[in-house]
Write an enzyme that holds these catalytic residues in place. Structure first.
Site, PDB file in Angstrom:
ATOM      1  N   GLU A 133      95.661 -48.307 -15.715  1.00 17.28           N
ATOM      2  CA  GLU A 133      96.720 -47.522 -15.564  1.00 17.28           C
ATOM      3  C   GLU A 133      97.981 -48.172 -14.988  1.00 17.28           C
ATOM      4  O   GLU A 133      97.760 -49.002 -14.266  1.00 17.28           O
ATOM      5  CB  GLU A 133      96.154 -46.294 -14.574  1.00 17.28           C
ATOM      6  CG  GLU A 133      95.273 -45.390 -15.181  1.00 17.28           C
ATOM      7  CD  GLU A 133      94.840 -44.295 -14.013  1.00 17.28           C
ATOM      8  OE1 GLU A 133      95.607 -44.149 -13.194  1.00 17.28           O
ATOM      9  OE2 GLU A 133      93.718 -43.785 -14.072  1.00 17.28           O
ATOM     10  N   THR A 171      89.341 -39.944 -19.462  1.00 17.21           N
ATOM     11  CA  THR A 171      90.440 -40.784 -19.910  1.00 17.21           C
ATOM     12  C   THR A 171      90.056 -42.452 -19.802  1.00 17.21           C
ATOM     13  O   THR A 171      90.357 -43.330 -20.827  1.00 17.21           O
ATOM     14  CB  THR A 171      91.734 -40.643 -19.087  1.00 17.21           C
ATOM     15  OG1 THR A 171      91.432 -40.861 -17.676  1.00 17.21           O
ATOM     16  CG2 THR A 171      92.209 -39.071 -19.310  1.00 17.21           C
ATOM     17  N   LYS A 217      78.900 -49.303 -17.967  1.00 12.58           N
ATOM     18  CA  LYS A 217      77.740 -48.919 -18.356  1.00 12.58           C
ATOM     19  C   LYS A 217      78.067 -48.186 -19.815  1.00 12.58           C
ATOM     20  O   LYS A 217      78.912 -47.638 -20.186  1.00 12.58           O
ATOM     21  CB  LYS A 217      77.109 -47.799 -17.209  1.00 12.58           C
ATOM     22  CG  LYS A 217      76.644 -48.258 -16.033  1.00 12.58           C
ATOM     23  CD  LYS A 217      76.443 -47.058 -15.022  1.00 12.58           C
ATOM     24  CE  LYS A 217      76.347 -47.532 -13.597  1.00 12.58           C
ATOM     25  NZ  LYS A 217      76.405 -46.299 -12.797  1.00 12.58           N
ATOM     26  N   SER A 241      86.965 -45.071 -11.917  1.00 13.91           N
ATOM     27  CA  SER A 241      85.934 -44.810 -12.917  1.00 13.91           C
ATOM     28  C   SER A 241      85.124 -46.309 -13.162  1.00 13.91           C
ATOM     29  O   SER A 241      84.472 -46.392 -13.947  1.00 13.91           O
ATOM     30  CB  SER A 241      86.591 -44.233 -14.241  1.00 13.91           C
ATOM     31  OG  SER A 241      87.100 -43.149 -13.792  1.00 13.91           O
ATOM     32  N   ARG A 296      83.501 -37.884  -5.679  1.00 17.24           N
ATOM     33  CA  ARG A 296      84.141 -39.271  -5.612  1.00 17.24           C
ATOM     34  C   ARG A 296      85.392 -39.442  -4.792  1.00 17.24           C
ATOM     35  O   ARG A 296      85.942 -40.537  -4.789  1.00 17.24           O
ATOM     36  CB  ARG A 296      84.101 -39.779  -7.104  1.00 17.24           C
ATOM     37  CG  ARG A 296      82.702 -39.772  -7.781  1.00 17.24           C
ATOM     38  CD  ARG A 296      83.060 -40.152  -9.276  1.00 17.24           C
ATOM     39  NE  ARG A 296      83.543 -41.555  -9.185  1.00 17.24           N
ATOM     40  CZ  ARG A 296      82.371 -42.585  -9.217  1.00 17.24           C
ATOM     41  NH1 ARG A 296      81.270 -42.368  -9.170  1.00 17.24           N
ATOM     42  NH2 ARG A 296      82.851 -43.937  -9.287  1.00 17.24           N
TER      43      ARG A 296
END
EC number: 2.8.2.20
Length: 376
Positions: free
Chosen positions: A98, A80, A290, A284, A194
């Site tokens: 968000e 997302t 990247k 994220s 993570r």
């Protein structure tokens, strides 16, 4: 001269008396209607329903319930953030970070509807569905519009909002939805490694997380199908990564937005005015700086317990329904475009730029957790 002044004063007095008489007459009619039990609700005028914002370019932007909002969602760790970063790179679109609050408010609204007793109490208090929907509409639009810079097209990325696609489509009839779909094994492995906290997910158990993933994506996919293919587009993360140009052309065509090459190079616009805004606290962020690469596609293989691998088809039946082979470890997702292969080599060599405002954060973050490459 004195006579003309008197005439003017007399004319003004007559005009004021006429206005007062009209207003008094209206009030009498309203009182009669109320006493007779007929009360017409006061409705906002169309101009009052619009939200007006002035951009840095001094252009005035007007937002309302009929505007074509974009909602990006899916199970967390399904791409997302990558999707919204690509859209943010488009000069006409702004998604932003968000909001976190929109899915929570939607969940509260759903809870009120499900509770018969609570709904009865609200109705008795005059807080009807119409009142709640109008308030939700105004609140959601206000949050989306004002939590970032204005743009011609506004977009919201809160993963769990797509559990309420049908309701949102009713509030905003011209909105469109992008449902991010990813191999659940990859999503769950990413959550666990993570340490992405998600309510109800036991990060110590692959079996539990895959079960919860299955339930969440099943709800979102059903909502997407109910909204309809003309309003909700499932976007497969693997295909977005393997074939970004082809995938993004399809996505922008679906959204009715003109093509721009900038969406293929979101990493070049991070932290720039009118570009991609990233949060230091979103998991994220260190991946999305990247270029699109292959590192995250099959990173989950070899990490899922044997008993879970054995029972995969029963634990997560949505895998097969979405087109993934539950017994392939890993599945053959397809062959990447040359640009993606080149990007992957660049990432492995560290040939990418970290935005100045994030450099210190990533140095600390990488010292405390193991690095995970790839866009997610």
């Amino acid at each position: 001269m004195r006579l003309s002044v008197r005439k003017v004063l007399l004319a003004v007095g007559c005009a004021l008396a006429l206005v007062l008489a009209v207003q008094l007459g209206q009030q009498v009619l309203e009182c009669r209607a109320v006493l007779g039990g007929v009360r017409s609700p006061r409705r906002m005028q169309p101009e009052q329903e619009e939200l007006v914002m002035l951009g840095a370019d001094h252009v005035e932007y007007r937002y309302g319930k009929t505007m074509p909002l974009i909602f990006v969602g899916g199970v967390p760790r399904s791409g997302t953030t990558l999707m919204r970063a690509m859209l943010d790179a488009h000069p006409e679109v702004r998604c932003g970070e968000e909001t976190r609050i929109i899915p929570r408010v939607l969940a509260m609204r759903q809870a009120w509807t499900k509770s018969g007793r609570e709904k009865l109490r609200l109705d008795e208090a005059g807080v009807t569905d119409e009142v709640l929907d109008a308030a939700m509409q105004a609140f959601i639009l206000e949050v989306i519009a004002k939590h970032g810079e204005p743009a011609r097209v506004l977009c919201n990325k809160d993963p769990f909002t797509l559990k309420s696609s049908v309701y949102l489509a009713r509030l905003f009839p011209n909105s469109k939805f992008l449902l991010m779909v990813r191999d659940g094994r990859a999503s769950v492995h990413s959550m666990i490694t993570r340490k992405v906290t998600i309510a109800g997910f036991d990060l110590s158990s692959y079996r539990d997380c895959l079960t919860k993933w299955n339930k969440a994506i099943e709800v979102m996919y059903a909502q997407c199908m109910e909204v309809g293919r003309d309003k909700c587009l499932p976007v497969y993360y693997e295909q977005l990564v393997l074939h970004p140009r082809r995938s993004l052309k399809r996505i922008l065509d679906f959204l009715g937005i003109a093509w721009s090459d900038t969406v293929l190079h979101h990493e070049d616009l991070i932290g720039k005015p009118g570009g991609v805004s990233l949060s230091k606290i979103e998991r994220s962020t260190d991946q999305v700086i990247k270029p699109v690469n292959l590192e995250a596609l099959s990173k989950w293989t070899g990490h899922i317990p044997r008993d879970v691998v054995r029972d995969m088809a029963q634990i997560a039946p949505m895998l097969a329904r979405l087109g993934y082979d539950p017994y392939a470890n890993p599945p053959n997702y397809g062959n990447p475009d040359p640009i993606v292969i080149n990007n992957t080599h660049r990432v492995l060599k560290g040939d990418y730029k970290t935005p100045a405002n994030l450099k210190g954060y990533f140095q600390v973050n990488q010292n405390s957790t193991s690095p995970h490459l790839g866009s997610s």
